[in-house]
Design a protein around this motif. Structure first.
Motif, PDB file in Angstrom:
ATOM      1  N   GLU A 262      49.637  18.877  60.120  1.00 16.04           N
ATOM      2  CA  GLU A 262      48.596  18.677  59.103  1.00 16.04           C
ATOM      3  C   GLU A 262      47.914  17.326  59.290  1.00 16.04           C
ATOM      4  OE1 GLU A 262      50.726  21.279  55.471  1.00 16.04           O
ATOM      5  OE2 GLU A 262      51.111  19.120  55.672  1.00 16.04           O
TER       6      GLU A 262
ATOM      7  N   LEU B 161      52.516  14.953  54.189  1.00 19.77           N
ATOM      8  CA  LEU B 161      51.919  15.864  55.167  1.00 19.77           C
ATOM      9  C   LEU B 161      52.791  15.975  56.415  1.00 19.77           C
ATOM     10  CD1 LEU B 161      49.360  15.062  53.361  1.00 19.77           C
ATOM     11  CD2 LEU B 161      48.032  15.797  55.351  1.00 19.77           C
TER      12      LEU B 161
ATOM     13  N   LEU C 243      43.475  21.378  53.020  1.00 18.22           N
ATOM     14  CA  LEU C 243      43.012  20.754  54.275  1.00 18.22           C
ATOM     15  C   LEU C 243      41.624  21.264  54.656  1.00 18.22           C
ATOM     16  CD1 LEU C 243      46.358  20.704  56.266  1.00 18.22           C
ATOM     17  CD2 LEU C 243      45.254  18.823  55.036  1.00 18.22           C
TER      18      LEU C 243
END
Ligand SMILES: [Zn+2]
Length: 441
Positions: free
Chosen positions: A231, A227, A200
Protein backbone atom coordinates in the motif's frame (compact mmCIF):
# COMPACT_ATOMS: atom_id res chain seq x y z
CA UNK A 1 31.44 37.79 -1.82
CA UNK A 2 28.77 36.89 -4.31
CA UNK A 3 29.23 40.16 -6.22
CA UNK A 4 30.80 43.57 -5.74
CA UNK A 5 27.40 45.22 -5.36
CA UNK A 6 26.19 43.01 -2.49
CA UNK A 7 26.26 45.07 0.69
CA UNK A 8 26.40 43.42 4.08
CA UNK A 9 23.16 44.06 5.95
CA UNK A 10 23.79 41.61 8.83
CA UNK A 11 27.02 41.26 10.74
CA UNK A 12 27.59 39.03 13.76
CA UNK A 13 30.87 39.28 15.61
CA UNK A 14 32.20 37.93 18.89
CA UNK A 15 31.19 34.29 18.45
CA UNK A 16 33.40 32.39 20.89
CA UNK A 17 32.66 29.24 18.96
CA UNK A 18 30.98 29.01 15.56
CA UNK A 19 29.53 25.69 14.40
CA UNK A 20 29.48 26.01 10.62
CA UNK A 21 28.40 22.37 10.06
CA UNK A 22 30.70 22.60 7.04
CA UNK A 23 33.90 20.59 7.59
CA UNK A 24 35.57 22.64 4.87
CA UNK A 25 35.33 25.81 6.92
CA UNK A 26 36.70 24.73 10.28
CA UNK A 27 37.84 22.01 12.64
CA UNK A 28 36.34 18.54 12.88
CA UNK A 29 32.97 17.26 11.66
CA UNK A 30 31.19 20.40 12.91
CA UNK A 31 33.55 22.76 11.10
CA UNK A 32 34.27 24.67 14.31
CA UNK A 33 35.77 28.16 14.16
CA UNK A 34 36.86 30.08 17.26
CA UNK A 35 36.46 33.86 17.65
CA UNK A 36 34.30 33.95 14.58
CA UNK A 37 32.16 36.35 12.58
CA UNK A 38 29.27 35.88 10.15
CA UNK A 39 28.25 38.39 7.49
CA UNK A 40 25.16 38.21 5.33
CA UNK A 41 23.57 40.11 2.50
CA UNK A 42 19.84 39.91 1.79
CA UNK A 43 19.46 36.85 4.01
CA UNK A 44 22.35 34.86 2.55
CA UNK A 45 25.69 34.24 4.24
CA UNK A 46 28.58 35.93 2.43
CA UNK A 47 31.27 35.28 5.05
CA UNK A 48 31.69 32.77 7.90
CA UNK A 49 35.08 32.35 9.54
CA UNK A 50 37.60 33.81 11.94
CA UNK A 51 36.83 37.39 12.84
CA UNK A 52 40.46 38.23 12.13
CA UNK A 53 39.92 37.13 8.53
CA UNK A 54 36.74 39.17 8.04
CA UNK A 55 37.28 41.06 4.78
CA UNK A 56 36.56 44.75 4.49
CA UNK A 57 33.00 44.43 3.24
CA UNK A 58 30.79 47.35 2.24
CA UNK A 59 28.07 47.73 4.89
CA UNK A 60 24.54 48.68 3.97
CA UNK A 61 22.99 51.63 5.79
CA UNK A 62 21.18 50.24 8.83
CA UNK A 63 23.18 47.01 8.80
CA UNK A 64 21.99 44.82 11.72
CA UNK A 65 24.86 44.19 14.15
CA UNK A 66 24.93 41.35 16.67
CA UNK A 67 27.66 41.00 19.28
CA UNK A 68 27.60 37.36 20.37
CA UNK A 69 29.67 38.24 23.43
CA UNK A 70 31.75 35.06 23.35
CA UNK A 71 28.72 32.76 23.09
CA UNK A 72 28.46 29.73 20.81
CA UNK A 73 26.71 30.25 17.47
CA UNK A 74 25.17 27.42 15.45
CA UNK A 75 23.13 27.07 12.28
CA UNK A 76 19.39 27.43 12.98
CA UNK A 77 17.95 24.01 13.73
CA UNK A 78 16.09 22.13 11.01
CA UNK A 79 13.25 19.98 12.33
CA UNK A 80 13.02 17.18 9.77
CA UNK A 81 9.73 15.63 10.91
CA UNK A 82 6.62 17.15 12.51
CA UNK A 83 2.87 16.58 12.49
CA UNK A 84 2.21 20.21 13.38
CA UNK A 85 -1.36 20.53 12.09
CA UNK A 86 -3.72 18.89 14.56
CA UNK A 87 -6.53 19.57 17.00
CA UNK A 88 -7.16 18.29 20.48
CA UNK A 89 -4.77 16.48 22.78
CA UNK A 90 -4.27 12.91 23.95
CA UNK A 91 -2.83 13.51 27.40
CA UNK A 92 -5.15 10.82 28.79
CA UNK A 93 -3.72 8.24 26.38
CA UNK A 94 -0.24 9.32 27.38
CA UNK A 95 -1.15 8.80 31.04
CA UNK A 96 -2.67 5.39 30.19
CA UNK A 97 0.57 4.46 28.45
CA UNK A 98 2.45 5.31 31.62
CA UNK A 99 0.15 2.81 33.35
CA UNK A 100 0.99 0.16 30.77
CA UNK A 101 -1.61 0.47 27.97
CA UNK A 102 0.29 0.08 24.68
CA UNK A 103 0.25 2.58 21.79
CA UNK A 104 -0.99 -0.06 19.36
CA UNK A 105 -3.81 -1.05 21.75
CA UNK A 106 -5.09 2.52 21.83
CA UNK A 107 -4.91 2.74 18.03
CA UNK A 108 -6.77 -0.55 17.56
CA UNK A 109 -9.60 0.57 19.86
CA UNK A 110 -10.37 3.72 17.84
CA UNK A 111 -8.12 6.01 19.86
CA UNK A 112 -4.70 7.19 18.81
CA UNK A 113 -4.50 8.80 15.38
CA UNK A 114 -8.21 8.07 14.74
CA UNK A 115 -9.14 10.31 17.64
CA UNK A 116 -6.97 13.20 16.43
CA UNK A 117 -8.49 12.80 12.97
CA UNK A 118 -11.98 13.30 14.44
CA UNK A 119 -10.87 16.35 16.43
CA UNK A 120 -9.01 17.90 13.48
CA UNK A 121 -11.93 17.47 11.07
CA UNK A 122 -14.21 19.17 13.60
CA UNK A 123 -12.04 22.23 14.24
CA UNK A 124 -12.77 25.44 12.26
CA UNK A 125 -9.94 26.39 9.92
CA UNK A 126 -8.95 29.65 11.66
CA UNK A 127 -8.65 27.81 14.99
CA UNK A 128 -6.59 25.06 13.37
CA UNK A 129 -4.29 27.71 11.90
CA UNK A 130 -3.81 29.47 15.24
CA UNK A 131 -3.18 26.18 17.11
CA UNK A 132 -0.56 25.30 14.51
CA UNK A 133 0.92 28.81 14.66
CA UNK A 134 1.43 28.54 18.43
CA UNK A 135 3.45 25.34 17.97
CA UNK A 136 5.47 26.92 15.18
CA UNK A 137 6.34 29.91 17.37
CA UNK A 138 7.36 27.64 20.27
CA UNK A 139 9.66 25.73 17.89
CA UNK A 140 11.23 28.94 16.57
CA UNK A 141 11.79 30.38 20.06
CA UNK A 142 13.91 27.29 20.70
CA UNK A 143 16.00 27.84 17.60
CA UNK A 144 14.17 26.01 14.80
CA UNK A 145 14.39 28.04 11.58
CA UNK A 146 13.26 25.39 9.05
CA UNK A 147 10.54 22.91 9.82
CA UNK A 148 8.96 20.07 7.90
CA UNK A 149 5.24 19.68 8.61
CA UNK A 150 2.83 16.99 7.49
CA UNK A 151 -0.87 16.77 6.83
CA UNK A 152 -2.36 13.44 7.84
CA UNK A 153 -5.07 14.13 10.41
CA UNK A 154 -7.67 14.99 7.76
CA UNK A 155 -7.84 11.83 5.64
CA UNK A 156 -10.54 13.22 3.37
CA UNK A 157 -9.88 15.22 0.20
CA UNK A 158 -11.14 18.43 1.84
CA UNK A 159 -9.48 17.95 5.21
CA UNK A 160 -6.08 16.92 3.84
CA UNK A 161 -6.11 19.93 1.53
CA UNK A 162 -7.22 22.14 4.43
CA UNK A 163 -4.23 21.05 6.56
CA UNK A 164 -1.85 21.95 3.74
CA UNK A 165 -3.67 25.27 3.22
CA UNK A 166 -3.15 26.02 6.91
CA UNK A 167 0.59 25.49 6.40
CA UNK A 168 0.59 27.68 3.28
CA UNK A 169 -1.27 30.43 5.15
CA UNK A 170 1.24 30.23 8.01
CA UNK A 171 4.16 30.35 5.60
CA UNK A 172 2.87 33.74 4.44
CA UNK A 173 2.84 35.00 8.05
CA UNK A 174 6.25 33.86 9.29
CA UNK A 175 9.87 34.05 8.13
CA UNK A 176 10.37 30.44 9.34
CA UNK A 177 10.59 28.07 6.36
CA UNK A 178 7.91 25.40 6.35
CA UNK A 179 8.44 22.30 4.20
CA UNK A 180 4.99 20.81 3.55
CA UNK A 181 4.46 17.06 3.26
CA UNK A 182 1.31 15.27 2.13
CA UNK A 183 0.55 12.40 4.51
CA UNK A 184 -2.88 11.29 3.38
CA UNK A 185 -1.46 7.80 3.92
CA UNK A 186 -1.05 8.31 7.66
CA UNK A 187 -3.67 5.65 8.24
CA UNK A 188 -6.65 4.07 6.53
CA UNK A 189 -9.45 6.14 8.11
CA UNK A 190 -12.09 4.31 10.18
CA UNK A 191 -14.80 4.75 7.53
CA UNK A 192 -12.66 2.81 5.03
CA UNK A 193 -11.61 0.07 7.48
CA UNK A 194 -13.32 -2.53 5.29
CA UNK A 195 -12.39 -0.97 1.98
CA UNK A 196 -8.69 -0.20 2.16
CA UNK A 197 -8.32 -0.28 -1.62
CA UNK A 198 -11.19 2.19 -1.89
CA UNK A 199 -9.32 4.67 0.28
CA UNK A 200 -6.11 4.31 -1.72
CA UNK A 201 -8.14 4.81 -4.88
CA UNK A 202 -9.54 8.05 -3.41
CA UNK A 203 -6.05 9.13 -2.38
CA UNK A 204 -4.69 8.55 -5.86
CA UNK A 205 -7.59 9.88 -7.91
CA UNK A 206 -8.75 12.87 -5.84
CA UNK A 207 -6.58 13.62 -2.85
CA UNK A 208 -3.25 13.85 -4.64
CA UNK A 209 -4.50 16.13 -7.43
CA UNK A 210 -5.98 18.41 -4.75
CA UNK A 211 -3.02 18.31 -2.38
CA UNK A 212 0.13 17.88 -4.45
CA UNK A 213 0.26 21.55 -5.56
CA UNK A 214 0.55 22.50 -1.87
CA UNK A 215 3.21 19.92 -0.90
CA UNK A 216 6.86 19.12 -1.61
CA UNK A 217 6.91 15.58 -0.26
CA UNK A 218 4.67 12.53 -0.12
CA UNK A 219 4.91 10.29 2.94
CA UNK A 220 3.24 7.12 4.22
CA UNK A 221 3.07 5.45 7.62
CA UNK A 222 4.32 1.99 6.64
CA UNK A 223 4.01 -0.06 9.79
CA UNK A 224 1.99 -2.50 11.86
CA UNK A 225 -1.58 -1.23 12.23
CA UNK A 226 -1.05 1.39 9.50
CA UNK A 227 -0.20 0.78 5.81
CA UNK A 228 1.42 -2.32 4.36
CA UNK A 229 4.54 -2.21 2.21
CA UNK A 230 2.47 -2.74 -0.96
CA UNK A 231 0.00 0.00 0.00
CA UNK A 232 2.80 2.40 0.88
CA UNK A 233 4.61 1.68 -2.40
CA UNK A 234 1.46 2.55 -4.31
CA UNK A 235 1.14 5.86 -2.45
CA UNK A 236 4.77 6.88 -2.97
CA UNK A 237 4.64 6.03 -6.66
CA UNK A 238 1.40 7.97 -7.10
CA UNK A 239 2.89 10.93 -5.23
CA UNK A 240 5.90 10.93 -7.46
CA UNK A 241 3.68 11.04 -10.53
CA UNK A 242 2.35 14.31 -9.07
CA UNK A 243 5.85 15.75 -8.77
CA UNK A 244 6.39 15.04 -5.06
CA UNK A 245 9.57 13.61 -3.55
CA UNK A 246 9.19 10.66 -1.19
CA UNK A 247 9.66 10.12 2.52
CA UNK A 248 8.58 7.15 4.58
CA UNK A 249 7.68 6.34 8.20
CA UNK A 250 9.54 3.05 8.41
CA UNK A 251 10.26 0.32 10.96
CA UNK A 252 8.96 2.15 14.04
CA UNK A 253 6.74 -0.53 15.52
CA UNK A 254 8.41 -3.57 13.99
CA UNK A 255 10.76 -4.86 11.27
CA UNK A 256 8.02 -4.46 8.68
CA UNK A 257 10.01 -4.00 5.48
CA UNK A 258 9.62 -0.24 5.43
CA UNK A 259 13.35 0.41 5.32
CA UNK A 260 13.67 -1.84 2.26
CA UNK A 261 10.82 0.02 0.61
CA UNK A 262 12.43 3.40 1.39
CA UNK A 263 15.62 2.22 -0.29
CA UNK A 264 13.79 0.69 -3.23
CA UNK A 265 11.90 3.94 -3.80
CA UNK A 266 15.06 6.03 -3.24
CA UNK A 267 13.22 8.05 -0.61
CA UNK A 268 14.85 11.31 0.44
CA UNK A 269 14.42 10.12 4.03
CA UNK A 270 13.35 7.08 6.02
CA UNK A 271 12.06 8.07 9.43
CA UNK A 272 12.02 6.30 12.85
CA UNK A 273 13.98 3.11 11.97
CA UNK A 274 13.84 1.61 15.47
CA UNK A 275 14.21 -1.83 13.90
CA UNK A 276 17.06 -1.86 11.39
CA UNK A 277 19.74 -4.35 10.44
CA UNK A 278 23.01 -3.74 8.66
CA UNK A 279 21.74 -4.90 5.24
CA UNK A 280 18.82 -2.47 5.43
CA UNK A 281 21.09 0.36 6.58
CA UNK A 282 23.52 -0.37 3.75
CA UNK A 283 20.65 -0.23 1.25
CA UNK A 284 19.59 3.18 2.59
CA UNK A 285 23.16 4.43 2.35
CA UNK A 286 23.47 3.18 -1.19
CA UNK A 287 20.35 5.06 -2.29
CA UNK A 288 21.39 8.25 -0.47
CA UNK A 289 18.37 8.00 1.84
CA UNK A 290 18.78 10.03 5.05
CA UNK A 291 17.82 8.36 8.35
CA UNK A 292 15.58 10.69 10.36
CA UNK A 293 15.86 9.74 14.02
CA UNK A 294 13.05 10.78 16.34
CA UNK A 295 14.50 10.28 19.80
CA UNK A 296 11.62 12.01 21.58
CA UNK A 297 9.21 9.41 20.27
CA UNK A 298 11.39 6.43 21.09
CA UNK A 299 11.98 7.89 24.56
CA UNK A 300 8.30 8.57 25.23
CA UNK A 301 7.04 5.26 23.84
CA UNK A 302 8.85 3.87 26.86
CA UNK A 303 10.02 0.66 25.23
CA UNK A 304 13.67 1.47 25.84
CA UNK A 305 14.32 0.97 22.13
CA UNK A 306 16.03 3.57 19.96
CA UNK A 307 17.33 3.51 16.39
CA UNK A 308 20.44 1.28 16.27
CA UNK A 309 23.14 3.91 16.04
CA UNK A 310 26.01 1.40 15.64
CA UNK A 311 24.35 -0.12 12.58
CA UNK A 312 23.66 3.31 11.08
CA UNK A 313 27.22 4.42 11.78
CA UNK A 314 28.76 1.29 10.34
CA UNK A 315 26.75 1.67 7.14
CA UNK A 316 27.59 5.38 6.93
CA UNK A 317 23.98 6.56 6.66
CA UNK A 318 23.47 10.33 6.91
CA UNK A 319 21.65 11.09 10.16
CA UNK A 320 18.96 13.68 10.76
CA UNK A 321 16.84 14.61 13.77
CA UNK A 322 13.25 15.68 14.14
CA UNK A 323 10.84 16.27 16.98
CA UNK A 324 7.99 14.22 15.45
CA UNK A 325 5.84 16.85 17.20
CA UNK A 326 2.42 15.17 17.39
CA UNK A 327 -0.33 14.75 19.99
CA UNK A 328 0.14 11.01 20.48
CA UNK A 329 3.71 9.87 20.83
CA UNK A 330 5.75 13.05 21.30
CA UNK A 331 4.20 16.42 22.02
CA UNK A 332 7.37 18.50 21.87
CA UNK A 333 8.59 21.32 19.64
CA UNK A 334 12.14 21.49 20.99
CA UNK A 335 15.06 20.46 18.82
CA UNK A 336 17.29 21.27 21.79
CA UNK A 337 15.67 18.45 23.74
CA UNK A 338 15.95 16.14 20.73
CA UNK A 339 19.71 16.75 20.58
CA UNK A 340 19.95 15.88 24.28
CA UNK A 341 17.81 12.74 23.95
CA UNK A 342 19.69 11.65 20.84
CA UNK A 343 22.84 11.68 22.97
CA UNK A 344 21.69 10.33 26.32
CA UNK A 345 19.04 7.90 25.01
CA UNK A 346 19.99 7.30 21.39
CA UNK A 347 23.74 6.89 21.79
CA UNK A 348 24.82 9.65 19.40
CA UNK A 349 27.86 11.75 20.17
CA UNK A 350 27.14 15.47 20.71
CA UNK A 351 28.81 16.18 17.36
CA UNK A 352 26.64 13.61 15.54
CA UNK A 353 23.51 15.00 17.18
CA UNK A 354 24.26 18.64 16.38
CA UNK A 355 25.14 17.76 12.78
CA UNK A 356 21.93 15.69 12.51
CA UNK A 357 19.87 18.64 13.79
CA UNK A 358 21.38 21.00 11.23
CA UNK A 359 23.07 19.83 8.01
CA UNK A 360 21.65 16.27 8.21
CA UNK A 361 18.09 17.47 8.76
CA UNK A 362 18.46 19.98 5.92
CA UNK A 363 19.40 17.07 3.64
CA UNK A 364 16.35 15.14 4.86
CA UNK A 365 14.01 17.95 3.78
CA UNK A 366 15.64 18.75 0.44
CA UNK A 367 17.54 21.82 1.69
CA UNK A 368 21.15 20.55 1.50
CA UNK A 369 23.61 23.42 1.47
CA UNK A 370 20.79 25.97 1.68
CA UNK A 371 19.90 25.46 5.33
CA UNK A 372 21.58 23.78 8.30
CA UNK A 373 24.99 25.36 7.60
CA UNK A 374 26.72 28.63 8.23
CA UNK A 375 28.60 28.91 4.97
CA UNK A 376 28.65 31.27 2.00
CA UNK A 377 25.56 30.72 -0.10
CA UNK A 378 23.46 29.29 2.74
CA UNK A 379 20.58 31.14 4.36
CA UNK A 380 21.76 33.21 7.32
CA UNK A 381 19.81 31.21 9.90
CA UNK A 382 21.55 31.18 13.29
CA UNK A 383 21.09 30.29 16.92
CA UNK A 384 23.18 32.25 19.40
CA UNK A 385 23.31 30.00 22.45
CA UNK A 386 23.16 31.29 25.99
CA UNK A 387 26.37 29.37 26.73
CA UNK A 388 29.82 29.18 25.22
CA UNK A 389 29.74 25.68 23.75
CA UNK A 390 27.44 23.48 21.67
CA UNK A 391 28.06 20.88 24.38
CA UNK A 392 25.54 22.80 26.50
CA UNK A 393 22.80 21.37 24.27
CA UNK A 394 22.96 17.81 25.63
CA UNK A 395 24.45 18.93 28.96
CA UNK A 396 22.33 21.78 30.29
CA UNK A 397 18.77 20.47 30.22
CA UNK A 398 15.32 21.88 30.80
CA UNK A 399 15.91 25.51 29.85
CA UNK A 400 15.71 27.31 26.53
CA UNK A 401 19.34 27.76 25.50
CA UNK A 402 18.52 29.94 22.49
CA UNK A 403 19.61 33.46 23.46
CA UNK A 404 18.98 34.83 19.97
CA UNK A 405 17.47 33.29 16.86
CA UNK A 406 18.35 34.75 13.47
CA UNK A 407 16.32 33.98 10.34
CA UNK A 408 17.67 35.14 6.98
CA UNK A 409 19.83 37.78 8.62
CA UNK A 410 17.18 39.16 10.95
CA UNK A 411 16.87 38.60 14.73
CA UNK A 412 13.44 36.96 15.18
CA UNK A 413 13.69 36.00 18.86
CA UNK A 414 15.68 37.16 21.86
CA UNK A 415 15.61 35.41 25.25
CA UNK A 416 12.35 33.65 24.47
CA UNK A 417 10.59 36.76 23.15
CA UNK A 418 9.41 36.64 19.51
CA UNK A 419 10.41 39.60 17.33
CA UNK A 420 8.24 39.59 14.23
CA UNK A 421 7.99 35.80 14.17
CA UNK A 422 4.35 35.78 13.22
CA UNK A 423 2.11 38.33 11.57
CA UNK A 424 -1.55 38.59 12.55
CA UNK A 425 -3.86 36.64 10.25
CA UNK A 426 -5.26 38.71 7.39
CA UNK A 427 -8.76 40.04 8.07
CA UNK A 428 -11.56 37.99 6.55
CA UNK A 429 -12.44 39.26 3.04
CA UNK A 430 -15.05 42.01 3.14
CA UNK A 431 -18.45 41.00 1.84
CA UNK A 432 -18.70 42.59 -1.62
CA UNK A 433 -21.47 45.16 -1.84
CA UNK A 434 -24.11 44.24 -4.41
CA UNK A 435 -23.45 47.31 -6.56
CA UNK A 436 -20.60 49.84 -6.32
CA UNK A 437 -21.60 53.24 -5.02
CA UNK A 438 -21.99 55.69 -7.91
CA UNK A 439 -19.17 58.04 -8.71
CA UNK A 440 -16.34 55.85 -7.41
CA UNK A 441 -13.52 54.75 -9.60
ZN1 LIG B 1 5.59 10.90 12.08
Amino acid sequence: MSGASARVDFLLTGAGQLVTADPGLGEGPLGLVERAAVAASQGTVVFAGPEAALPDLPLAAGCARVDAGGRAVLPGFVDAHTHLVFAGDRADEFAARLRGVGYEEALASGGGIHRTVRATRAMPTHELEEATAERLVRAALQGTTVLEAKSGYGLTVEDERRSLEVLAALARRTPIDIVPTFLGAHLIPAEYAHDRAGYLELLEREMLPACAPLAEFVDAFCDRGALTVAESRRVLQAGRRHGLRAKLHANELGPTGGAWLAAEQACVSADHLLYLDLAEAAALRQRGTVAVLLPGTSFLLGTGRSAPIRVLREAGVTLALGTDCNPGTCYCESMQLMIALACVHGGLTPEEAVLAATDGAARAVGRAGVAGRVAPGAACDLVVLAGRSYLDLPYHLGVNLAHEVVKRGRVVARDGVPLGLLEAPPPPPATPSPSPPPGTA
